[in-house]
Design an enzyme around this catalytic site. Structure first.
Site, mmCIF file in Angstrom:
data_model
loop_
_atom_site.group_PDB
_atom_site.id
_atom_site.type_symbol
_atom_site.label_atom_id
_atom_site.label_comp_id
_atom_site.label_asym_id
_atom_site.label_seq_id
_atom_site.Cartn_x
_atom_site.Cartn_y
_atom_site.Cartn_z
ATOM 1 C CE LYS C 213 -3.447 2.958 0.695
ATOM 2 N NZ LYS C 213 -4.511 2.965 1.737
ATOM 3 C CE LYS C 288 -2.627 6.973 7.763
ATOM 4 N NZ LYS C 288 -3.716 6.087 7.402
#
Lengths: 341, 341, 341, 341
Positions: C213, C288
């Protein structure tokens, strides 16, 4: 602490207060004119140029001036304590027709090319033999070399003499001039440049003045953002800004941006950061100089990763409302929104 | 010139020559021991630590030392002019069992955690009440705060006291210490730190010493690459390196890297760049410090575009054969291949 | 053109329209519940989680749900065509007490640690033997490994299963799941994940789902800024944006950001850039994820110069008013001021 | 998977294998010459140009060619299955004297300026009325506009038609041409360009072809480094490269560099990364194109932070021994030393 005290002193006369060497400033209302001094041509009376011209006048030179702004010409024509020492004319050609020694201080490469080469109105269209052209603009070194080539065809000489130091250094005759040109031309130019600045350095042949200016401003542009990042990060980590600045300035992080031009509001008095980034050296101008650095680096195949990133950051600032603020507003640009407002 | 002369003087005693304050160095063969001075624990006798420990001994302290390398311990045990003033032991716990005041100088966060917290062999497993732990390692501020918390559970105190200045500053007791901790702990630590360094600065609560160190080294790491780019570009544009350095150092591009640690070979004597980048501060260490800066910036949501790029450039250098060279080898990394060889 | 047509089709079902595989969407008003399907626990009903939970219900699962927002729980409890198929409880522990198979979808590392490990209220405080925990949050791979370790102490299994694809892919059950865990655990999880997504990929042991990811989003974050720069530069050079996009998409500049999520307003319909950057994937979330990438890169000593710069640019955007806009607003961030307003 | 299979197919004919549309390649030993086709001038027979010229010949055109390398001319003159269909001459002027329709394929701006404008030997010194000049070189858009201006003074027309796609696309007549010029000129040029490429796109007035090329290659250069970072980081985090590539290519990280030109050795067959980065598109050429992008961005005041950093990284690679390797060697540049050797 020693170096810190020294730093702020240097800072004081470099940027705001009166320098010991500049006591003639106190004579503004009673300049004595030693008729012995040459009449000089001066083209470009902007934020920097008008101060430089005033210092020549204060020292006793008469000037023949031209600027695209009539107001700029009127203002200096009417400066206090100066009667008939400034004559205004209608074109660079008119300046060249009356003066053999001409100083130019213009915004960018294209303005220099226009002022020097325009048919009929440019300097070269009316230049006299054995003239000396001193260009203090910051432009592409290649353009300086073109102007020098044309000048020599006209039996005249040209030096590039860009400056280091902002508006206040210009006002206080505390500029540093980086000069590129033949030794004899340098000697002639030095006589005038030393009236407007504190350091006059001969860098080598035509173009090396620009090269030195470009390298200095690239490093300045990098250090200023780096200092802004360090001050902002330190504050977020709980350090008191003045203390952090003191630590940096007595350690290996020390640089001109941290010592005498700190971008964090409240660390130093009288710098743009303590005046909402008003005055000083505009972000758009720094962006322009870093553009010149990038072109020079591409042409010479020199890697400048930090210089390129600095260029891009100032570019983004310029297109985000910081164009007119001092380049130390990089600190504000990096801050959190709430801190900004 | 003034500032240049000053610069190289500062440079001299900061990095290589004997500093006036260090005349005790000449006493190496006849150190006097004032029995009044405390016996201190010292853990970590690497490139920096062994010099720091020697300076404590020279000043008259007795030491109980530990290092994972037996050779490192033997070397200092046998230092000239020191009889029975250094005792070697087998673990940090052994040090803590004998000394209430302990100084640690270790490579990275994990080593500090191990030396302090290992069951049975760590400092905390044998610490005495009212001990003072002084950690001069450069580590994550959060880890410093953890150690401090455990220390206080043990009725002891802890300060983080990372240093600025390289191996030579360590040797010449010319380090700058950035100290985080309670005022009372700082006062106690200061007595020892001032023996090993020239500046001892109280930055605030535990962790702020690390914060100051991180901010300083981030700015240093940025300025060094920036200076390397400016020197390399200037040379390619035809400027003589020594002249360019002189110009930068009297202008706004001035920084510690250009003035006292110039990365371009031949500009300054006695710096790593004039010694094929041997000695000094290794690129791998700078990369580690910038990693700490990046973590701190991410945690505090502080933008550090230049700091991040500098981190990545040193990271690439580290994985390209520059890990052991001084970080000023950024200049060499950016050069053309032919210039490199 | 072929690839362009294909691109927009893919775009359509990936982001907005109904995909053939999603025809059950048309059953919203008459979901059939096959009582055979397990009751699942679901924790975290935010922008993504609520869509994922709904798809499980539509497929016939009963859910025991928890979210810190009572409204979020009420909304799904009252979803059309669903009677008594969603039960709300007061803590993650209550979910674990009733369900052996639990899916979590939370904002960040600290929320996952809290939901799983809080004393008394966390999943682990009431977990049953042989439970399966499926965490679809995007967090630090090291944290995933911690959770897995605790789970196995409780004779249960854990897989990390972060997703690719935004809110619309969640709604249309078109997500890609990147799963890290033991093969047997993967098989069990796959059964549920395939209800919520189109691709379920086994990446390796626990943590590799997060790794995949992180790598994907780092490349996405880089390509999006790169596409924004190319579209903005091309427009300034006189190219018509739709034409430029077509050229890029049939050439080597082609990427997901240029083809199916173009950041330049007006090039594609139905994407955030054509909706004033409303909806989609918030800049703060991308920032983030890039923070996680930077940490992982520092730990593994992997150079990511472009990834770091992308991180810093989104960081600056986040602190400049773009936090809540889709990350493709990088295009707007880079535009001239007049174009912005 | 679908998109992966598709990708590799596209990859196959785009880069190496024989494409269905290119079955004329199988006629190499028996090209039929339709005497109806014009004789064309072709200047520049390098890695790209010689393949482009061959495809014109295979299609039945006769050529009058010039290259600074006599070998390059001899090689094509002697190509199999072609008798008397290629005539070599001694200068661009000689080409212009014999042909009204001329295609040029040269390394950089200065070569184009020389080939077109050299007194006596340049195209313009012998150009016939109503000639059509098609320049497929990648150069500064401003230079293209200069050439176009001179051409129109000579009652001729000029189009810029830079290409996308590497040496193999040139060989397989699979190039994309981005064309800038008047509609009528475009129509004429299209007839020849479609013989050498698969896509011929009209971008707008003269210069926009270069603009499109610059924007495409900037994004390509960025994506390639980004893909290299993602593949290297993923591998270090424990992901199997082929699996990671599959995940990226079915997710939002998908780009041409990950799908059809993956920089990680072993992921795809037949690409430079699986051939020690031999062949393909040299790093020095990518550096040159990104230099053009940076100049264009500076002139138009467009921020390109990622494009500038990519430029600098390829610049450093070029001066570190990667100049002649394919630009996907960015992957190798970023790897650890041990991995490199």
């Amino acid at each position: 602490m020693a170096s810190l005290r020294k730093a702020s002193t240097r800072f004081n006369h470099l940027l705001w207060q009166q320098s010991p060497k500049c006591s003639n400033l106190s004579l503004v209302n009673g300049v004595k004119h030693m008729s012995s001094l040459e009449t000089l041509g001066f083209i470009g009376l902007g934020n920097m140029g008008n101060h430089m011209a005033r210092n020549l006048v204060k020292k006793g030179h008469k000037l023949v001036v031209f600027d695209v702004s009539k107001n700029a010409m009127k203002t200096i024509e009417n400066m206090e304590g100066c009667e008939n020492c400034v004559q205004t004319v209608n074109s660079p050609a008119d300046v060249a027709a009356q003066c053999k020694h001409i100083i130019t201080m213009l915004p960018a490469t294209q303005h220099v090319q226009e002022v020097y080469t325009s048919r009929g109105t440019g300097i070269f269209s009316a230049i006299q033999e054995n003239s000396l052209l001193v260009d203090s603009s910051t432009i592409d070194p290649a353009a300086s070399q073109e102007m020098a080539a044309i000048a020599s065809e006209k039996d005249s000489s040209y030096v590039d003499a860009p400056v280091s130091g902002g508006v206040n250094a210009a006002r206080d005759a505390a500029l540093t001039f980086m000069v590129g040109g033949a030794p004899k031309s340098f000697e002639m130019a030095q006589k005038y440049l030393s009236v407007m600045g504190r350091n006059v350095v001969h860098c080598g042949p035509v173009g090396t003045g620009q090269a030195a200016k470009i390298c200095n401003n690239m490093l300045l542009g990098i250090s200023m953002i780096g200092t802004s990042e360090a001050m902002n990060l330190g504050k977020k980590l709980g350090l008191e800004p003045k203390l952090l600045a003191k630590i940096l300035n007595t350690s290996s992080g020390r640089c001109w941006s941290s010592e005498v031009y700190n971008p964090c509001p409240g660390v130093l008095d009288g710098v743009p950061s303590s005046n909402n980034y008003y005055g000083g050296f505009g972000t758009a101008l720094m962006t322009k100089d870093l553009g010149l650095a990038n072109n020079a680096a591409t042409v010479t195949k020199s890697p400048i990763p930090m210089g390129s990133l600095a260029h891009q950051i100032y570019r983004i600032m310029t297109s985000s409302g910081y164009a007119g603020k001092d380049f130390s507003s990089a600190y504000k640009f990096l801050q959190d929104q709430e801190d900004k407002s």
